[in-house]
Design a protein around this motif. Structure first.
Motif, PDB file in Angstrom:
ATOM      1  N   HIS A   1       8.979   7.191   6.694  1.00  9.31           N
ATOM      2  CA  HIS A   1       7.516   7.202   6.778  1.00  9.31           C
ATOM      3  C   HIS A   1       7.000   5.788   7.091  1.00  9.31           C
ATOM      4  CE1 HIS A   1       3.422   8.371   5.893  1.00  9.31           C
ATOM      5  NE2 HIS A   1       3.320   7.382   5.025  1.00  9.31           N
TER       6      HIS A   1
ATOM      7  N   GLU B   1      10.912   7.763   2.365  1.00  6.13           N
ATOM      8  CA  GLU B   1       9.784   6.823   2.435  1.00  6.13           C
ATOM      9  C   GLU B   1      10.020   5.751   3.507  1.00  6.13           C
ATOM     10  OE1 GLU B   1       6.866   6.888   1.434  1.00  6.13           O
ATOM     11  OE2 GLU B   1       6.161   4.826   1.646  1.00  6.13           O
TER      12      GLU B   1
ATOM     13  N   ALA C   1      -0.082   0.856  16.873  1.00  3.02           N
ATOM     14  CA  ALA C   1      -1.327   0.636  16.121  1.00  3.02           C
ATOM     15  C   ALA C   1      -1.148  -0.302  14.936  1.00  3.02           C
ATOM     16  CB  ALA C   1      -1.871   1.986  15.614  1.00  3.02           C
TER      17      ALA C   1
ATOM     18  N   ARG D   1       0.833  -1.214   0.000  1.00  2.00           N
ATOM     19  CA  ARG D   1       0.000   0.000   0.000  1.00  2.00           C
ATOM     20  C   ARG D   1       0.868   1.264   0.000  1.00  2.00           C
ATOM     21  NH1 ARG D   1      -5.290  -0.190   1.652  1.00  2.00           N
ATOM     22  NH2 ARG D   1      -5.273   1.979   0.980  1.00  2.00           N
TER      23      ARG D   1
HETATM   24  C1  LIG Z   1      -2.583   1.472  11.638  1.00  2.00           C
HETATM   25  C2  LIG Z   1      -2.999   1.431  10.215  1.00  2.00           C
HETATM   26  C3  LIG Z   1      -4.298   1.034   9.872  1.00  2.00           C
HETATM   27  C4  LIG Z   1      -4.707   1.005   8.540  1.00  2.00           C
HETATM   28  N1  LIG Z   1      -5.968   0.615   8.254  1.00  2.00           N
HETATM   29  C5  LIG Z   1      -6.401   0.590   6.963  1.00  2.00           C
HETATM   30  C6  LIG Z   1      -7.731   0.197   6.612  1.00  2.00           C
HETATM   31  O1  LIG Z   1      -8.547  -0.189   7.463  1.00  2.00           O
HETATM   32  N2  LIG Z   1      -8.091   0.210   5.304  1.00  2.00           N
HETATM   33  C7  LIG Z   1      -7.230   0.635   4.330  1.00  2.00           C
HETATM   34  O2  LIG Z   1      -7.617   0.663   3.158  1.00  2.00           O
HETATM   35  N3  LIG Z   1      -5.961   0.975   4.621  1.00  2.00           N
HETATM   36  C8  LIG Z   1      -5.529   0.972   5.894  1.00  2.00           C
HETATM   37  N4  LIG Z   1      -4.227   1.338   6.178  1.00  2.00           N
HETATM   38  C9  LIG Z   1      -3.329   1.661   5.061  1.00  2.00           C
HETATM   39  C10 LIG Z   1      -3.251   3.199   4.899  1.00  2.00           C
HETATM   40  O3  LIG Z   1      -4.507   3.720   4.531  1.00  2.00           O
HETATM   41  C11 LIG Z   1      -2.222   3.537   3.824  1.00  2.00           C
HETATM   42  O4  LIG Z   1      -2.640   3.021   2.563  1.00  2.00           O
HETATM   43  C12 LIG Z   1      -0.851   2.992   4.098  1.00  2.00           C
HETATM   44  O5  LIG Z   1      -0.525   3.121   5.455  1.00  2.00           O
HETATM   45  C13 LIG Z   1       0.177   3.760   3.266  1.00  2.00           C
HETATM   46  O6  LIG Z   1       0.338   5.029   3.867  1.00  2.00           O
HETATM   47  P1  LIG Z   1       0.574   6.367   3.078  1.00  2.00           P
HETATM   48  O7  LIG Z   1      -0.486   6.557   2.068  1.00  2.00           O
HETATM   49  O8  LIG Z   1       0.790   7.453   4.073  1.00  2.00           O
HETATM   50  O9  LIG Z   1       2.005   6.045   2.448  1.00  2.00           O
HETATM   51  P2  LIG Z   1       2.610   6.069   0.985  1.00  2.00           P
HETATM   52  O10 LIG Z   1       1.688   5.502  -0.029  1.00  2.00           O
HETATM   53  O11 LIG Z   1       3.892   5.371   1.170  1.00  2.00           O
HETATM   54  O12 LIG Z   1       2.819   7.570   0.673  1.00  2.00           O
HETATM   55  C14 LIG Z   1       3.792   8.337   1.382  1.00  2.00           C
HETATM   56  C15 LIG Z   1       3.260   9.742   1.526  1.00  2.00           C
HETATM   57  O13 LIG Z   1       3.215  10.325   0.226  1.00  2.00           O
HETATM   58  C16 LIG Z   1       2.104  11.201   0.161  1.00  2.00           C
HETATM   59  N5  LIG Z   1       1.178  10.726  -0.875  1.00  2.00           N
HETATM   60  C17 LIG Z   1       1.223   9.522  -1.501  1.00  2.00           C
HETATM   61  N6  LIG Z   1       0.255   9.444  -2.407  1.00  2.00           N
HETATM   62  C18 LIG Z   1      -0.434  10.607  -2.341  1.00  2.00           C
HETATM   63  C19 LIG Z   1      -1.555  11.131  -3.013  1.00  2.00           C
HETATM   64  N7  LIG Z   1      -2.212  10.441  -3.950  1.00  2.00           N
HETATM   65  N8  LIG Z   1      -1.977  12.355  -2.690  1.00  2.00           N
HETATM   66  C20 LIG Z   1      -1.343  13.095  -1.757  1.00  2.00           C
HETATM   67  N9  LIG Z   1      -0.275  12.659  -1.051  1.00  2.00           N
HETATM   68  C21 LIG Z   1       0.171  11.426  -1.348  1.00  2.00           C
HETATM   69  C22 LIG Z   1       1.437  11.207   1.535  1.00  2.00           C
HETATM   70  O14 LIG Z   1       2.013  12.230   2.307  1.00  2.00           O
HETATM   71  C23 LIG Z   1       1.862   9.869   2.092  1.00  2.00           C
HETATM   72  O15 LIG Z   1       1.834   9.808   3.500  1.00  2.00           O
HETATM   73  C24 LIG Z   1      -3.798   1.370   7.501  1.00  2.00           C
HETATM   74  C25 LIG Z   1      -2.501   1.744   7.840  1.00  2.00           C
HETATM   75  C26 LIG Z   1      -2.095   1.778   9.172  1.00  2.00           C
HETATM   76  C27 LIG Z   1      -0.672   2.175   9.492  1.00  2.00           C
END
Ligand SMILES: Cc1cc2nc3c(=O)[nH]c(=O)nc-3n(C[C@H](O)[C@H](O)[C@H](O)COP(=O)(O)OP(=O)(O)OC[C@H]3O[C@@H](n4cnc5c(N)ncnc54)[C@H](O)[C@@H]3O)c2cc1C
Length: 211
Positions: free
Chosen positions: A167, A164, A176, A79
């Motif tokens: 992050h 990354e 969590a 993800r």
């Molecule tokens: C505790 C926990 C619970 C979760 N529960 C669920 C759940 O129930 N269902 C679910 O579907 N997912 C869940 N997730 C997954 C979560 O929604 C994210 O998909 C995953 O953690 C990747 O995080 P991210 O998007 O911050 O990181 P990355 O995809 O690695 O992106 C890094 C950073 O780049 C920036 N970025 C990337 N893409 C974009 C964009 N399109 N627009 C703007 N900024 C962007 C953001 O700042 C982002 O934080 C969970 C994650 C965690 C840690």
């Protein structure tokens, strides 16, 4: 059926000092302060850009890691969009073949007692039998995989830059996060921190809790 523990392997050769010097070389272009580069200036410069939140500079170095984990954890790993991946394919791998020991491999859950483990193991064995029965019946591996369990072992190679990875560790070592994600992410953070100074120091302090 084989049961193994999850682990990670850093595939990029890491020279911590060289990485810091590379980041410094890139970052000092912003401030035109290349004249301040010395044999010992990199660590302080990199610590400074992290403290100021100028994390874009950390995008100039990539690290590749192989995760050997279950498919639930791998689904969470992929993800992270700011990374590149290669993953063992259940479409193309046929676990009935000799190359796989003619068995499926599953990841041992870290959170079960003996009674829970027995229930889990029984369900995995049933899934393995169903998978092989479907192959015998004429299914292709990509069809028979429908009955494979989430705890199936997979290998996923992730390449991401230092920003990354920071992050990733913030999210995936936190209380969590899923316990099996923490089981691989926390030791990996410790390993990266020991091999690459400065970059991960603040994250280690924020999420020191171990699994
Ligand atoms: C505790 C926990 C619970 C979760 N529960 C669920 C759940 O129930 N269902 C679910 O579907 N997912 C869940 N997730 C997954 C979560 O929604 C994210 O998909 C995953 O953690 C990747 O995080 P991210 O998007 O911050 O990181 P990355 O995809 O690695 O992106 C890094 C950073 O780049 C920036 N970025 C990337 N893409 C974009 C964009 N399109 N627009 C703007 N900024 C962007 C953001 O700042 C982002 O934080 C969970 C994650 C965690 C840690």
């Amino acid at each position: 059926m084989k049961i193994i523990n999850p682990y990670t392997e850093i595939l990029t050769p890491l020279d911590g000092q060289a990485i810091l010097q590379h980041i410094e070389l890139c970052g000092r272009v912003c401030y035109k302060s290349e004249d301040k580069i010395t044999d010992t200036s990199a660590a302080k410069f990199v610590a400074g850009i992290i403290k100021r939140g100028h994390e874009a500079v950390l995008e100039h170095f990539d690290i590749t890691v192989k995760f050997v984990c279950d498919r639930g954890v791998s689904h969470e790993i992929v993800r992270h969009r700011m990374a590149s991946y290669c993953q063992e394919s259940t479409r193309y791998c046929n676990y009935s073949k000799d190359a796989f020991g003619s068995e499926i491999t599953v990841i041992r859950p870290s959170f079960l007692d003996a009674q829970g483990f027995a229930i889990w193991k029984r369900s995995c064995e049933a899934a393995e039998i169903a998978y092989f029965d479907l192959l015998d019946w004429g299914c292709t591996p990509q069809e028979a995989r429908a009955v494979l369990p989430t705890c199936l072992k997979t290998e996923v190679v992730m390449t991401a830059n230092l920003r990354e990875w920071r992050h990733f560790f913030k999210l995936r070592t936190a209380p969590a996060a899923h316990p099996q994600m923490r089981e691989v992410a926390i030791p990996l953070l410790h390993q990266m921190r020991s091999q690459v100074p400065v970059i991960f120091d603040d994250i280690e302090e924020a999420t020191h809790e171990t699994v």
